[in-house]
Scaffold this motif. Sequence first.
Motif, PDB file in Angstrom:
ATOM      1  N   LEU A 114      38.591  46.725  28.402  1.00 29.70           N
ATOM      2  CA  LEU A 114      39.906  46.905  29.004  1.00 29.70           C
ATOM      3  C   LEU A 114      41.024  46.457  28.068  1.00 29.70           C
ATOM      4  N   ASN A 115      42.089  47.248  28.002  1.00 33.09           N
ATOM      5  CA  ASN A 115      43.331  46.777  27.417  1.00 33.09           C
ATOM      6  C   ASN A 115      43.911  45.699  28.329  1.00 33.09           C
ATOM      7  N   GLU A 116      44.810  44.882  27.797  1.00 35.69           N
ATOM      8  CA  GLU A 116      45.447  43.892  28.667  1.00 35.69           C
ATOM      9  C   GLU A 116      46.209  44.618  29.779  1.00 35.69           C
ATOM     10  N   GLY A 117      46.010  44.180  30.992  1.00 32.76           N
ATOM     11  CA  GLY A 117      46.577  44.841  32.156  1.00 32.76           C
ATOM     12  C   GLY A 117      45.705  45.953  32.696  1.00 32.76           C
ATOM     13  N   GLY A 118      44.627  46.296  31.959  1.00 32.27           N
ATOM     14  CA  GLY A 118      43.737  47.356  32.407  1.00 32.27           C
ATOM     15  C   GLY A 118      42.899  46.928  33.604  1.00 32.27           C
ATOM     16  N   VAL A 119      42.508  47.915  34.405  1.00 34.23           N
ATOM     17  CA  VAL A 119      41.814  47.660  35.665  1.00 34.23           C
ATOM     18  C   VAL A 119      40.465  48.374  35.662  1.00 34.23           C
ATOM     19  N   ALA A 120      39.417  47.655  36.083  1.00 33.82           N
ATOM     20  CA  ALA A 120      38.096  48.241  36.281  1.00 33.82           C
ATOM     21  C   ALA A 120      37.736  48.126  37.758  1.00 33.82           C
ATOM     22  N   GLN A 121      37.193  49.204  38.322  1.00 37.75           N
ATOM     23  CA  GLN A 121      36.777  49.201  39.722  1.00 37.75           C
ATOM     24  C   GLN A 121      35.394  49.820  39.831  1.00 37.75           C
ATOM     25  N   LEU A 122      34.526  49.189  40.611  1.00 35.21           N
ATOM     26  CA  LEU A 122      33.169  49.695  40.760  1.00 35.21           C
ATOM     27  C   LEU A 122      32.614  49.360  42.131  1.00 35.21           C
ATOM     28  N   LEU A 123      31.667  50.202  42.552  1.00 36.26           N
ATOM     29  CA  LEU A 123      30.848  49.895  43.707  1.00 36.26           C
ATOM     30  C   LEU A 123      29.730  48.960  43.263  1.00 36.26           C
TER      31      LEU A 123
END
Length: 506
Positions: free
Chosen positions: A264-273
């Motif tokens: 992730l870049n700074e401020g980047g978001v990861a979302q997962l089940l």
Amino acid sequence: MLPRLTPELCGGLREAFDRAGYHVDGVPALLGDAAHAALGRDEPTPARLASRDGGALGALIRLFLLGDAEAEPALAEALAPVTVPDAVAAGLLRPSGSGLAAALDVRPHGDEHGSWWVVSDTDLARMRGRPEPLTGDHVLGVGQASLSLAAATVRRPAGRLLDLGTGCGVQALHAAAYADQLVATDVNPRALALAGATFALSGVDVDLRGGSWLEPVAGERFDQIVSNPPFVAGPARVRHTYRDSGLAGDDVAARLVGTLPELLNEGGVAQLLACWLHVRGEDWPDRVVSWLPADTPLDAWFAQREVVDPAHYVGTWLRDSGLEPGSDAARREAEEWLAWFDAERVEGVGFGFITLRRTGGTPMILCEDLRDAPLGPHGTLGTETAAWLDRVAWLREHPGPALLDARLVLAPNVLLERHSAAGPDGWAPVHQVVRRMDGPGWSHEVDELAAALLAGCQGALTLGELLGLLGAAHGRPAGELVAATLPAVHELVRHGLLTPAEWKRA
């Protein structure tokens, strides 16, 4: 043999589908509300009857959505300019009796931002009441898990977006409306072939890569990552690539939580089940928080939506893979699976959503049980997640006493609920709560002083000024009120019952 749906063939299919009206608006328009709803419940007869006089569109509905065999002349008309021999050679159609049937599932899919077609393996045996075991490389279509993740995803402009474990490509399709560059990966060659057909048919440009875990994107950075991984918890094995990671228990979630932040870049978001184990003698929040990397500051929100016991969990996934619970194959697998859970002291399996944001400031880590939360219509959780990230960032900029200088507004969808119990002198107040009537429906118990404070949050006075007035009116020292109030206000802002006044003006 892998399907060979070339870009040229997909372009011809798109022309045929557009001409016939085989899209997210045309199918329900032909079937009508009742038959379309019945089809969603795997009840094909109303749709079959409604499609009889539907011409090319009716033939496509029966072919792809009902699994019926159709006569070659009707398909030649419906699929033109794609010829029937070319469709058979590409692995789209197969001979069936005196006609031809679909060898792949191709169905319309869309949201408020776009309309596409998703290509996956067929699973129409369930509709006929004769489920069959799925092959190991079976590629699922648009299922409840993929729809849940799509609804929970933050949808804001992003530069580079990664769909990790794309399957048939659903998450990348939804992301096409707001991401500048799409990268999708999968370890299953069949999934890559079908996702490529999904993207070509839908006219979406995706950089599609094969490989295990993060290998295809090693060393790269992204502004957003979405992932519907093979998250099923159990023994370390791979019988179905769509659900089995080859890692034991919930190690797949632990691996992703520990490694995705590095992409992730700074401020980047990861979302997962994800699934996580409820182990005897261990609190689930402690378990999932331990997965976070120690060297990367992250905002992390673990939202638990469901918890089931091991027997229920195993039975659900056996049926999902097409095994009849009473069959010998299902019995053997269930015994092995349940024995593993027992050996690992597993009392339940939790399921939910994980949101991670790379931040340069003090991280916010939160585990919440949202099993009873009324999340409302499609997309509500995604909207709520985006707002949660905004509120957490705002709180980071207003730490501790800095909140006293903030002007706050009570959200318009917040109600005060008073609860009383009958006693010898009539109804006596027991407690009162403030509750958001939207999103997860968060609530907080408040006393009369806190209720008065919330009513005064109209954006005109700072929090410190309001506390000063309340302290004078109730004879309470200002310092005492501040110490008691700031932690509660922090939680009320985080849950969206209070919002910064400048947001309302914006």
